[in-house]
Design a protein around this motif. Structure first.
Motif, PDB file in Angstrom:
ATOM      1  N   CYS A 141      35.559  57.189  70.998  1.00  0.00           N
ATOM      2  CA  CYS A 141      35.198  57.252  69.578  1.00  0.00           C
ATOM      3  C   CYS A 141      34.163  58.345  69.327  1.00  0.00           C
ATOM      4  O   CYS A 141      33.119  58.385  69.972  1.00  0.00           O
ATOM      5  CB  CYS A 141      34.659  55.907  69.101  1.00  0.00           C
ATOM      6  N   CYS A 177      40.002  52.886  64.216  1.00  0.00           N
ATOM      7  CA  CYS A 177      38.932  52.364  65.078  1.00  0.00           C
ATOM      8  C   CYS A 177      38.074  51.332  64.347  1.00  0.00           C
ATOM      9  O   CYS A 177      37.591  51.572  63.247  1.00  0.00           O
ATOM     10  CB  CYS A 177      38.058  53.516  65.574  1.00  0.00           C
ATOM     11  N   CYS A 182      31.774  52.715  64.157  1.00  0.00           N
ATOM     12  CA  CYS A 182      32.565  53.033  62.966  1.00  0.00           C
ATOM     13  C   CYS A 182      32.307  52.029  61.850  1.00  0.00           C
ATOM     14  O   CYS A 182      32.187  52.398  60.687  1.00  0.00           O
ATOM     15  CB  CYS A 182      34.052  53.080  63.300  1.00  0.00           C
TER      16      CYS A 182
HETATM   17 ZN   LIG Z   1      34.774  53.967  66.456  1.00  0.00          ZN
END
Ligand SMILES: [Zn+2]
Length: 686
Positions: A141, A177, A182
């Motif tokens: 990520c 995600c 996030c």
């Molecule tokens: Zn993420």
């Protein structure tokens, strides 16, 4: 914007994803032999590795020594590759992996992208990286601290190899995600992390921000370096972030999942975004990582020469074997093709495609997940290629003034501002072909196409469950109907029913709109209550709704003729579209009497005041379950061409060999015959 960057024509992308369990890495690497092998194969740029998908580094990193490949014998492999290549004038852009990094995935599971079910995201093919799946496809990520690592690592590469020729960042695609990083960032921006659509939108925003930030970081340290971010597809989402790129690389291995249609459809769009384009294929029989395999020579010729024909530079993918020695047979193969590319180059430098048709891509509205292009675009590209039409793929932000006709294939919604743009285009005399739901507003309650009045019938056919059937594919064509072509639109077709396998939109012409063809109803639709034979019921002879309409310079097809062509390629769909084009364009820019397997493109070298016609005749055949194969070159003889002349013509010749061709100019067109087309032939018109 760094649009001035000129790419080299003969490039290699040299993968080097090498397992930590393999010993003696680069033990047989000989820098002089490495560069000499490339030079002899006429390669003038090779992308080499700083860090691979295993997460391992191929130079003596001070910042991250723990990530240097544990069995790397030549501790400064990358430096040695660069130095040896530079001594021979070969550029060496540097490869850095982004979202796939196995080392980071294992050491920092808190950096991984997570699905809403808490599973580890992979992609784009696998979706989820299950615990016992082999592979480095865990997606890291870019909102996690991994981002800081990437900047630090890139900073070291820029400093260590200063000045780097370029950077190739691999694997940047949006994923849904739901990781903590996030979720937090989305809530701060007022987005809804629990909604998949919001997560995808945020992921694309994250990637675009990363690209902009990384490019600023790179340019502040080295303004000359080329920069590219790869996701295996270049499409409409790239327009808004193109300033982060120095050029585009079109990853599209025809023997991988892309097939032979992805590259032409993609490059026809990408080449109009204002950046130089480099096209990738591979030396592999199939895909990346397919060791000890060879692409058939005819296929490699076609793939690279087609890049030249479509205005792109060439790149062939290879993977360096762990011991660091290039395979001589592979470079014999590549060299045989690149020697030809080198001879052809003078007619390909600064070549501007000459086109008369623009095809809107539904990708702008439907996306193209994982590079899977919308059906209607695929069908349109196939049809037009087979008919030697000269065209670009465009979107609603494109400048329409260079096209005589634009096509809205099947699924192009038209909002108010787009409608205004089409209206203005029509006022200048531009022709429009639209089909199926193209031209409708987002609610699909009305059409907004200039010149033509199309009314939706109140009753649209539904299935037994009440769902609209139009545009849907049924295995036994349950809701097919027929079109009865006649007159100009029916040229070349017998005046009888022709099946339309998918139901169109049921419409009727408004005042002042001409009906070019009507549908003919089957006896009934195929349901469990009524059916006839194995497939759709035959024609009842009774007219139904209107099928093809014309108003002003707009021709509208009610059926999804482009998606249909992609599915099973009825020649009559192509013929109807070609007839519509002829009604709007007059005679096409290029016509010939060769087969539909002949690919024809025309480029203009403005500086040289000459046009270059590219003729390609290679036939991909579905010889295997997985992929199309090209093995042979089947020559064509004595093909006659008629091409719109641009000013006075004083010479027509086959190049690079220079054989002069007799020609005549009549009614503003130059006519000549090419005695032999063996694979690829260029013809210069001066
Ligand atoms: Zn993420």
């Amino acid at each position: 914007m760094m649009s001035g960057t000129k790419l080299r024509f003969r490039q290699i992308h040299l993968d080097f994803h090498t397992s930590p369990d393999i010993e003696g890495v680069a033990s047989e690497f000989d820098p002089e032999l490495f560069a000499k092998t490339l030079e002899e194969a006429r390669v003038n740029s090779v992308t080499c590795f700083a860090r691979c998908h295993h997460g391992l580094i191929y130079y003596d990193s001070v910042l991250h020594p723990e990530r240097v490949h544990p069995h790397l014998v030549r501790r400064n492999l990358l430096q040695e590759q660069i130095d040896a290549c530079h001594r021979r004038g070969i550029r060496v852009p540097i490869y850095i992996t982004v979202q796939w990094d196995h080392y980071s995935a294992m050491e920092h599971p808190e950096w991984l992208s997570v699905s809403e079910d808490g599973a580890i995201l992979a992609g784009p093919e696998e979706i989820i990286q299950k615990p016992f799946n082999p592979g480095f496809y865990h997606v890291l990520c870019l909102n996690s601290p991994y981002r800081d690592f990437l900047f630090a690592h890139t900073g070291e590469v820029l400093e260590r190899f200063h000045p780097v020729d370029g950077l190739f960042f691999d694997i940047l695609f949006p994923v849904s995600c739901a990781c903590n990083h996030c979720k937090r960032a989305m809530l701060e921006r007022g987005m809804n992390p629990h909604l998949d659509a919001d997560r995808m939108k945020f992921s694309q925003m994250t990637i675009n921000e990363f690209k902009r930030e990384m490019s600023a970081f790179v340019r502040s340290r080295n303004p000359e370096a080329t920069i590219f971010y790869n996701r295996g597809h270049i499409g409409t989402p790239h327009r808004e972030v193109k300033d982060a790129y120095s050029h585009f690389e079109l990853e599209s291995l025809p023997s991988g999942h892309w097939g032979y249609l992805h590259f032409p459809a993609t490059v026809r769009y990408a080449r109009r975004l204002g950046l130089d384009c480099l096209a990738q294929t591979g030396k592999f029989h199939t895909m990346w990582g397919d060791f000890h395999s060879f692409k058939n020579k005819a296929a490699l010729e076609f793939e690279t020469f087609n890049m030249l024909a479509l205005g792109a530079k060439c790149m062939i993918g290879d993977q360096l074997e762990p011991k660091g020695k290039l395979s001589q047979p592979v470079y014999d193969l590549i060299g045989a093709v690149y020697k030809e590319v080198e001879r052809k180059e003078p007619w390909c430098i600064d070549a501007d495609p000459i086109v008369e048709i623009g095809v809107f891509t539904p990708e702008e509205f439907m996306g193209a997940g994982g590079g899977e292009l919308p059906e209607a675009l695929r069908g349109a590209v196939r049809m037009l290629q087979e008919s030697a039409h000269q065209f670009d793929v465009i979107d609603s932000a494109s400048d329409l003034s260079k096209y005589r006709v634009v096509i809205l294939p099947d699924n192009i919604p038209v909002d108010e501002s787009f409608a205004g743009k089409l209206e203005a285009y029509a006022k200048t005399g531009g022709g429009i072909i639209a089909s199926f739901e193209s031209g409708m507003n987002a609610e699909k309650t009305e059409y907004r196409l200039p010149g033509v009045e199309i009314r939706l019938l109140a009753e649209q056919t539904k299935d037994i469950y009440g769902e609209l059937v139009r545009g849907k594919h049924y295995r036994r064509f349950d809701y097919a109907d027929y079109v009865l072509p006649s007159g100009e639109i029916g040229k070349g077709l017998p005046e009888t029913e022709h099946v339309m396998y998918s139901k169109g939109v049921e419409v009727t012409a408004g005042a002042g709109t001409e009906v070019l063809a009507k549908t003919v109803k089957p006896y009934f639709n195929r349901t469990y209550r009524q059916f006839c034979s194995h497939r759709q019921a035959p024609s009842s002879g009774e007219f139904g709704s209107d099928a093809i309409l014309r108003g002003g310079n707009t021709i509208f097809f009610a059926h999804p003729v482009f998606s249909q062509y992609n599915r099973n390629a009825p020649r009559w769909c192509k013929q109807l579209v070609n007839n519509a084009l002829e009604m709007l364009l007059g005679k096409a820019m290029i016509t010939h009497d060769g087969p539909s397997t002949l690919l024809v493109t025309l480029n203009r070298q403005h500086h040289e005041k000459r046009s270059v016609l590219h003729l390609l005749h290679y036939i991909p055949e579905r010889r295997s379950v997985d992929i199309d194969i090209i093995e042979d070159v089947i020559p064509l003889y004595n093909v006659s061409f008629s091409i719109e002349a641009r000013g006075a013509v004083r010479r027509v010749a086959c190049v690079p060999d220079g054989a002069e061709l007799p020609f005549e100019v009549r009614d503003g067109r130059v006519n000549f015959s090419v005695p032999k087309i063996s694979g690829h032939q260029m013809v210069v018109i001066e």
